[in-house]
Design a protein around this motif. Structure first.
Motif, mmCIF file in Angstrom:
data_model
loop_
_atom_site.group_PDB
_atom_site.id
_atom_site.type_symbol
_atom_site.label_atom_id
_atom_site.label_comp_id
_atom_site.label_asym_id
_atom_site.label_seq_id
_atom_site.Cartn_x
_atom_site.Cartn_y
_atom_site.Cartn_z
ATOM 1 N N LYS A 1 5.844 7.526 6.134
ATOM 2 C CA LYS A 1 5.016 8.394 5.290
ATOM 3 C C LYS A 1 5.869 9.412 4.543
ATOM 4 O O LYS A 1 5.583 9.776 3.406
ATOM 5 C CB LYS A 1 3.954 9.100 6.125
ATOM 6 N N THR B 1 2.512 4.956 1.987
ATOM 7 C CA THR B 1 1.354 5.227 2.834
ATOM 8 C C THR B 1 0.417 4.034 2.966
ATOM 9 O O THR B 1 -0.633 4.167 3.591
ATOM 10 C CB THR B 1 0.562 6.430 2.271
ATOM 11 N N VAL C 1 -1.253 9.416 10.169
ATOM 12 C CA VAL C 1 -0.337 8.713 11.069
ATOM 13 C C VAL C 1 -0.881 8.752 12.490
ATOM 14 O O VAL C 1 -0.817 7.757 13.217
ATOM 15 C CB VAL C 1 1.072 9.358 11.001
#
Length: 65
Positions: free
Chosen positions: A28, A33, A41
């Motif tokens: 990320k 993403t 996450v």
């Protein structure tokens, strides 16, 4: 019985959670993403750990039955 299976399978779930948490955090930060649930996450790592727990519980159940 379910508690015993969960305890026996928790090591794999914890390992998957920590691995996903580290790997997806790095991913990320690089700006990639895609594949992360709800942009989080932590949610994605928790879902992966839950799935790993269920799979390991099933494997443990069927190998000891």
């Amino acid at each position: 019985m379910i508690q015993q299976l969960a305890l026996q399978s928790s090591g794999a779930a914890i390992g998957v959670f920590l691995g996903l948490l580290i790997g997806l955090t790095l991913r990320k930060r690089k700006g990639r993403t895609e594949g992360i649930l709800a942009g989080s996450v932590l949610v994605t790592a928790s879902a992966g750990a839950g799935l790993a727990l269920i799979v390991m519980m099933a494997i443990t159940y069927f190998t000891t039955a």
